[in-house]
Design an enzyme around this catalytic site. Structure first.
Site, PDB file in Angstrom:
ATOM      1  N   GLN A 129      -4.377  -5.344   7.324  1.00 60.49           N
ATOM      2  CA  GLN A 129      -5.657  -6.008   6.411  1.00 60.49           C
ATOM      3  C   GLN A 129      -5.359  -7.298   7.303  1.00 60.49           C
ATOM      4  O   GLN A 129      -6.234  -7.894   7.181  1.00 60.49           O
ATOM      5  CB  GLN A 129      -5.453  -6.437   4.697  1.00 60.49           C
ATOM      6  N   LYS A 149     -10.577  -0.084  10.012  1.00 59.13           N
ATOM      7  CA  LYS A 149     -11.298  -1.498   9.494  1.00 59.13           C
ATOM      8  C   LYS A 149     -12.017  -2.649  10.347  1.00 59.13           C
ATOM      9  O   LYS A 149     -11.857  -3.757   9.914  1.00 59.13           O
ATOM     10  CB  LYS A 149      -9.605  -2.512   8.690  1.00 59.13           C
ATOM     11  N   CYS A 169      -4.774   2.536  -3.732  1.00 61.47           N
ATOM     12  CA  CYS A 169      -3.500   3.337  -2.997  1.00 61.47           C
ATOM     13  C   CYS A 169      -2.516   1.966  -3.172  1.00 61.47           C
ATOM     14  O   CYS A 169      -1.418   1.787  -2.886  1.00 61.47           O
ATOM     15  CB  CYS A 169      -3.851   2.873  -1.728  1.00 61.47           C
ATOM     16  N   HIS A 178       0.537  -0.885   0.193  1.00 60.41           N
ATOM     17  CA  HIS A 178      -0.036   0.065   0.094  1.00 60.41           C
ATOM     18  C   HIS A 178       1.074   1.464   0.169  1.00 60.41           C
ATOM     19  O   HIS A 178       1.709   1.559   0.979  1.00 60.41           O
ATOM     20  CB  HIS A 178      -0.303  -0.146   1.099  1.00 60.41           C
ATOM     21  N   ASP A 217       2.988  -4.232   8.046  1.00 59.25           N
ATOM     22  CA  ASP A 217       1.961  -3.588   8.392  1.00 59.25           C
ATOM     23  C   ASP A 217       0.535  -4.112   7.823  1.00 59.25           C
ATOM     24  O   ASP A 217       0.829  -4.759   6.938  1.00 59.25           O
ATOM     25  CB  ASP A 217       1.817  -2.643   6.670  1.00 59.25           C
TER      26      ASP A 217
END
Ligand code: PMP
Length: 403
Positions: free
Chosen positions: A199, A222, A360, A119, A196
């Site tokens: 998700q 999220k 993104c 991302h 990261d």
């Protein structure tokens, strides 16, 4: 998991779009919010609102407790400690904080390793740092299935590598990356390992101690929480070494006219009045997810994913990107000869919310040799019926094309 009961907690799922029942498949962008989270924020403002840490009055003590309780919940959620769990605005701010605070660890000629599936928020902060320091960024390559071949790890990561920062799961391909192998090779080369996890934390059990990552970032919005609140986890000895990202109120121990000393962790990295109500809402979101259980959510999303993959396999006009195994419930695809924005607009007319474009991740989009894709991303409140609604709409769109 009683999906019918769960769906009743999400008022927005009853909304009609163009007269059709909303089918919300844009969860990788942001999740919907259950009434428990909405109520927690409203209750906070109605009954406990005050600034934290500074007041001796009762309301301030209540607000401070609510804010600190949210830290405790977040730390328990990922298996970290209170001190190692910093609240930020979200993943983007967490990664910017890191790239800024790690500046003294990177010098000319050093290397930072990312992957082609990152991302933008796990690319641009490192580009700024690399430019300032004369360091080089290298990218791990994706294979045809949209996964990282392990063979390249030892070729790309070496003694020059200072930082490896990687998506735990791609927000486009759905790929879940092999952290064990990366951890091993970063440790052998004395490099820092950053995940990261925007998700993964919402969708699968994540434990920072098991992952043995040095830092990990994710966003509250999220995972049922409000926007503007997220987490940076860091190993205590590293956070203690690093300089603060921002300075000002609350993050200091003592200030005189010449200089200042910093507060203890995690407050050293939380300058100014934080998003207190957001933290309270985030705490309620964590309670909600914990009650269902992340393993239950992971298993349910696996069933949904298998169903979608089986249905996609039957559609010769759909091109699906990303692997079929070791993946989450995020699906990027195109209908051959149609622009992703057109497909998303057709789907919206049917009440189905998906995302279209580069998500993104422009470098990934160009690596795939496309100008964008449609992305359907599922959460635990989505149903198999909604999978079938997406499939039948795609067939209808294809039918329009051939008319
Ligand atoms: N990384 C990944 C993998 C993401 O999916 C996202 C959100 N799409 C981000 C980073 C950025 O998150 P935020 O906008 O909440 O800071």
């Amino acid at each position: 998991m009683n999906i019918r009961k769960i769906r009743k907690d999400f008022p927005i799922l009853d909304k009609k779009i163009h007269g059709k029942k909303l089918v919300y498949l844009d969860n990788a962008a942001t999740s919907q919010k259950p009434i428990q989270v909405i109520d927690a924020i409203s209750q906070f403002y109605k009954h406990h609102n005050a600034n934290i840490h500074r007041g001796v009055h009762t309301l301030s003590e209540e607000a401070t407790k609510a804010f600190e309780d949210a830290h405790t919940k977040a730390s328990k959620f990922i298996g970290s400690t209170f001190e190692e769990t910093i609240f930020t605005k979200g993943t983007t701010e967490s990664l910017n904080l890191l790239a800024y605070s790690l500046k003294d660890k990177v010098k000319k000629g050093d290397e930072i390793v990312l992957s082609q599936m990152e991302h933008h928020s796990n690319i641009t902060p490192w580009q700024v740092l690399a430019k300032q320091k004369g360091a080089k960024i290298k990218f791990l390559k994706i294979n045809k299935q949209g996964a990282l071949d392990k063979k390249q790890f030892s070729e790309v990561i070496n003694k020059k590598t200072k930082i490896v920062s990687l998506a735990h799961m791609s927000n486009v391909l759905g790929t879940i990356n092999p952290t064990k192998e990366i951890r091993k090779i970063t440790a052998e080369n004395n490099a820092l390992f950053i995940l990261d996890a925007a998700q993964t934390v919402p969708n699968i059990p994540v434990n920072v101690k098991k992952l043995d990552c040095d830092f990990l970032a994710f966003s509250g919005h999220k995972m049922l929480g409000p926007t503007g609140i997220g987490v940076l986890y860091g190993k205590k000895h590293l956070l203690e070494e690093l300089p603060p990202f921002q300075t000002g109120g609350d993050m200091i121990e003592e200030v005189n006219f010449k200089e200042s000393t910093w507060n203890k962790l995690p407050w050293k990295f939380e300058a100014g009045t934080p998003n207190i109500a957001g933290a309270v809402g985030f705490g309620a979101a964590l309670d909600y997810l914990k009650k269902i259980g992340l393993e239950t959510i992971q298993n349910y999303e696996h069933i949904i994913s298998q169903k979608l993959i089986a249905e996609f396999d039957l559609l010769d006009f759909v091109e699906l990107y990303g692997p079929k195994t070791s993946r989450g419930a995020v699906f990027a695809f195109n209908i051959k000869k149609l622009h992703s924005h057109d497909v998303a607009t057709f789907l919206d007319e049917a009440g189905i919310a998906v995302r279209a474009g580069h998500h993104c991740a422009m470098p990934l989009t160009s690596t795939l040799g496309i100008n964008g894709s449609v992305r359907a991303s599922f959460y635990f409140y989505n149903t198999e019926e909604e999978v079938m609604m997406l499939i039948s709409e795609l067939k209808r769109i294809k039918g329009l094309l051939t008319k």
